[in-house]
Scaffold this active site. Sequence first.
Site, mmCIF file in Angstrom:
data_model
loop_
_atom_site.group_PDB
_atom_site.id
_atom_site.type_symbol
_atom_site.label_atom_id
_atom_site.label_comp_id
_atom_site.label_asym_id
_atom_site.label_seq_id
_atom_site.Cartn_x
_atom_site.Cartn_y
_atom_site.Cartn_z
ATOM 1 N N SER A 73 -0.286 3.341 10.380
ATOM 2 C CA SER A 73 0.524 4.415 9.794
ATOM 3 C C SER A 73 0.868 5.407 10.900
ATOM 4 C CB SER A 73 -0.244 5.127 8.679
ATOM 5 O OG SER A 73 -0.345 4.280 7.576
ATOM 6 N N ASN B 247 3.960 -2.152 8.796
ATOM 7 C CA ASN B 247 3.983 -0.795 8.261
ATOM 8 C C ASN B 247 5.380 -0.190 8.507
ATOM 9 O OD1 ASN B 247 3.019 1.765 7.318
ATOM 10 N ND2 ASN B 247 0.973 1.113 7.932
ATOM 11 N N ASN C 37 8.537 8.765 4.981
ATOM 12 C CA ASN C 37 7.392 9.490 4.432
ATOM 13 C C ASN C 37 6.441 9.902 5.543
ATOM 14 O OD1 ASN C 37 4.416 8.336 4.093
ATOM 15 N ND2 ASN C 37 5.816 6.571 4.247
ATOM 16 N N ARG C 38 5.840 11.060 5.326
ATOM 17 C CA ARG C 38 4.747 11.493 6.215
ATOM 18 C C ARG C 38 3.617 12.051 5.344
ATOM 19 N NH1 ARG C 38 8.988 15.208 7.836
ATOM 20 N NH2 ARG C 38 8.757 17.239 6.813
ATOM 21 N N PHE D 193 -1.976 10.136 4.600
ATOM 22 C CA PHE D 193 -3.215 9.684 3.935
ATOM 23 C C PHE D 193 -3.756 10.716 2.939
ATOM 24 C CE2 PHE D 193 -4.740 6.628 7.583
ATOM 25 C CZ PHE D 193 -3.703 5.766 7.265
ATOM 26 N N ASN E 270 -6.732 -0.974 0.892
ATOM 27 C CA ASN E 270 -6.255 -0.611 2.226
ATOM 28 C C ASN E 270 -7.073 0.576 2.722
ATOM 29 O OD1 ASN E 270 -4.566 0.987 4.102
ATOM 30 N ND2 ASN E 270 -3.024 -0.595 3.753
ATOM 31 N N THR F 39 -3.585 3.773 0.986
ATOM 32 C CA THR F 39 -4.729 3.874 1.866
ATOM 33 C C THR F 39 -5.772 4.857 1.325
ATOM 34 O OG1 THR F 39 -3.426 3.306 3.814
ATOM 35 C CG2 THR F 39 -5.432 4.569 4.211
ATOM 36 N N ASN G 12 1.514 8.534 10.604
ATOM 37 C CA ASN G 12 1.368 9.934 10.216
ATOM 38 C C ASN G 12 -0.012 10.533 10.421
ATOM 39 O OD1 ASN G 12 4.106 9.898 9.283
ATOM 40 N ND2 ASN G 12 3.362 8.742 7.507
ATOM 41 N N THR G 13 -0.905 9.801 11.084
ATOM 42 C CA THR G 13 -2.216 10.345 11.432
ATOM 43 C C THR G 13 -2.341 10.233 12.943
ATOM 44 O OG1 THR G 13 -3.183 9.707 9.314
ATOM 45 C CG2 THR G 13 -4.721 10.047 11.132
ATOM 46 N N ALA H 26 0.836 -1.207 0.000
ATOM 47 C CA ALA H 26 0.000 0.000 0.000
ATOM 48 C C ALA H 26 0.862 1.245 0.000
ATOM 49 C CB ALA H 26 -0.884 0.004 1.239
ATOM 50 N N PHE I 251 1.809 3.008 -2.765
ATOM 51 C CA PHE I 251 2.321 3.368 -4.096
ATOM 52 C C PHE I 251 1.152 3.856 -4.950
ATOM 53 C CE2 PHE I 251 3.077 2.527 -8.566
ATOM 54 C CZ PHE I 251 4.233 3.277 -8.755
ATOM 55 N N ASP I 252 0.129 3.010 -5.061
ATOM 56 C CA ASP I 252 -1.026 3.382 -5.874
ATOM 57 C C ASP I 252 -2.182 3.729 -4.940
ATOM 58 O OD1 ASP I 252 -2.802 3.793 -7.885
ATOM 59 O OD2 ASP I 252 -2.975 1.699 -8.501
ATOM 60 N N LYS I 253 -2.125 4.921 -4.393
ATOM 61 C CA LYS I 253 -3.090 5.286 -3.348
ATOM 62 C C LYS I 253 -4.512 5.378 -3.880
ATOM 63 C CE LYS I 253 0.145 7.664 -0.273
ATOM 64 N NZ LYS I 253 -0.100 7.258 1.111
ATOM 65 N N TYR J 84 7.900 -2.271 -1.585
ATOM 66 C CA TYR J 84 7.666 -0.888 -2.003
ATOM 67 C C TYR J 84 9.008 -0.150 -2.191
ATOM 68 C CZ TYR J 84 5.499 3.796 -2.223
ATOM 69 O OH TYR J 84 5.100 5.044 -2.615
ATOM 70 N N LYS K 66 -3.306 -4.529 9.364
ATOM 71 C CA LYS K 66 -1.901 -4.140 9.137
ATOM 72 C C LYS K 66 -1.320 -3.544 10.409
ATOM 73 C CE LYS K 66 1.192 -1.846 5.895
ATOM 74 N NZ LYS K 66 1.339 -1.286 4.549
HETATM 75 C C1 LIG Z 1 6.078 6.609 0.314
HETATM 76 C C2 LIG Z 1 5.352 5.560 1.098
HETATM 77 C C3 LIG Z 1 3.973 5.682 1.298
HETATM 78 C C4 LIG Z 1 3.298 4.709 2.036
HETATM 79 N N1 LIG Z 1 1.939 4.821 2.202
HETATM 80 C C5 LIG Z 1 1.266 3.836 2.846
HETATM 81 C C6 LIG Z 1 -0.144 3.889 2.959
HETATM 82 O O1 LIG Z 1 -0.809 4.780 2.452
HETATM 83 N N2 LIG Z 1 -0.762 2.885 3.660
HETATM 84 C C7 LIG Z 1 -0.077 1.835 4.213
HETATM 85 O O2 LIG Z 1 -0.681 0.948 4.805
HETATM 86 N N3 LIG Z 1 1.268 1.762 4.090
HETATM 87 C C8 LIG Z 1 1.940 2.716 3.409
HETATM 88 N N4 LIG Z 1 3.301 2.631 3.281
HETATM 89 C C9 LIG Z 1 4.016 1.500 3.931
HETATM 90 C C10 LIG Z 1 4.257 0.351 2.958
HETATM 91 O O3 LIG Z 1 3.069 -0.208 2.517
HETATM 92 C C11 LIG Z 1 5.123 -0.745 3.632
HETATM 93 O O4 LIG Z 1 4.381 -1.288 4.697
HETATM 94 C C12 LIG Z 1 6.447 -0.214 4.181
HETATM 95 O O5 LIG Z 1 6.975 0.769 3.330
HETATM 96 C C13 LIG Z 1 7.495 -1.317 4.339
HETATM 97 O O6 LIG Z 1 7.832 -1.910 3.103
HETATM 98 P P1 LIG Z 1 9.129 -1.496 2.226
HETATM 99 O O7 LIG Z 1 10.306 -1.478 3.157
HETATM 100 O O8 LIG Z 1 9.219 -2.537 1.153
HETATM 101 O O9 LIG Z 1 8.830 -0.148 1.677
HETATM 102 C C14 LIG Z 1 4.004 3.592 2.566
HETATM 103 C C15 LIG Z 1 5.382 3.488 2.335
HETATM 104 C C16 LIG Z 1 6.045 4.437 1.611
HETATM 105 C C17 LIG Z 1 7.522 4.276 1.361
#
Ligand SMILES: Cc1cc2nc3c(=O)[nH]c(=O)nc-3n(C[C@H](O)[C@H](O)[C@H](O)COP(=O)(O)O)c2cc1C
Length: 406
Positions: free
Chosen positions: A218, A289, A152-153, A156, A184, A127, A220-221, A103, A105-107, A361, A258
Amino acid sequence: MDQDHLNNAARKTWKFGRLRSLFIVTAGATAVVAGLTAYKKQEQMFRTFVMPVVRLLPAETSHHLAVLACKYRMCPVSQYQDDINLHTPFFGRLLSNPIGIAAGFDKNAEAVSGLRDLGFGFIEVGTVTPVAQEGNPKPRVFRLSNDRAIINRYGFNSEGHQAVLQRLRLLRSREDFNGVVGVNLGRNKSTMSPIADYVQGVRVFGPVADYLVINVSSPNTKGLRDMQNKDKLAELLEQVNNARSGLDTNKKVPIFLKLSPDLSLDDMKDIVWVIKRKQSPVDGLIVSNTTVSRKNVESNELASQEGGLSGPPLKARSTEMIAQMYELTGGKIPIIGVGGVASGYDAYEKIEAGASYVQVYTALVYEGPNLVADIKAELSSLITQLGHTSVQDVVGTNSKFYLPKK
Ligand SMILES: Cc1cc2nc3c(=O)[nH]c(=O)nc-3n(C[C@H](O)[C@H](O)[C@H](O)COP(=O)(O)O)c2cc1C
């Protein structure tokens, strides 16, 4: 020369000019299409040329470009054929391989078909929040290049339920699309009732999703992670389950939870207690996460940026937590393992720690689209070399090794 002759000459010149323009446009378009086609096959070009250039751009701009490239199917179509040992059952479906895009990447579900072209076995969008919201002020994504990590922050940023629903409905109506897509779910920043936001998510996406994710992890909320606390989680999952039971569909959409990698062992035990109750079960877990810890990146100048850290610095903790959850649940609840996977070997580790599926990701940001095929090829040959015949054979075979050392 008389007037008619002049007119004829002018007409001829005009016609010739039009033909010439037409020829130039056609030749130009053919060259672009031929170039793109050849380019799509030149996978190495992405690694050596496209990715380094893309990484010169600000992180969020690159992210948008990558989503657009997938949306308009301009990424390479993977030529890798998934070996039979990668085929993995998923709640009544069969994934061609167990590697999914995580989750974030393609929000907004814009890039699903392009992500399938890259060779992912399943795709998680979101998400998604009920009402569209902007997320945090920019800049809000940072590449820690020396550590091949990201902070990242985003907070959502989402186009909201309805926009994402329309796209998923369109996708489902296409005869050529039969991919596994998870949604998600999150909550709005200023919602009066966080639980109602998730319940609404289940009602809206239950009929179109292959699985749903309750994202309470997450960082960031504000207040979101508190929903992992025993009582709040029990209430949330009870209501989510009720909402699913009320869906007017034949199939029971699987619900994943998650989790944050920053939970203590006691927190994890509480969560397992909750999900073992018959009123608040889940069908799967996603571990994990991003982390608020800065372990392994202390010396990076961007380490002080607020937000969730992902990539290799998270890898060991996420694998450890997969093993812990696998042990605590007796291996009875499927786990999607995610955090720092950048190779087939990393994916294998997640699976032998207890994951049935793996997501990626951050490594994709650094390695580019060929990474998906590289991970699959390496994972497939490891499975065979180590004497197994399928991904399922490997799940949890070495979970104890990854548990925290006493
Ligand atoms: C830029 C970015 C945005 C993300 N946004 C979300 C999100 O919207 N919802 C979520 O559940 N996880 C989000 N994640 C977390 C990823 O889904 C994943 O759980 C986390 O990055 C660990 O995997 P990785 O080390 O392969 O990136 C985000 C991660 C990154 C790097």
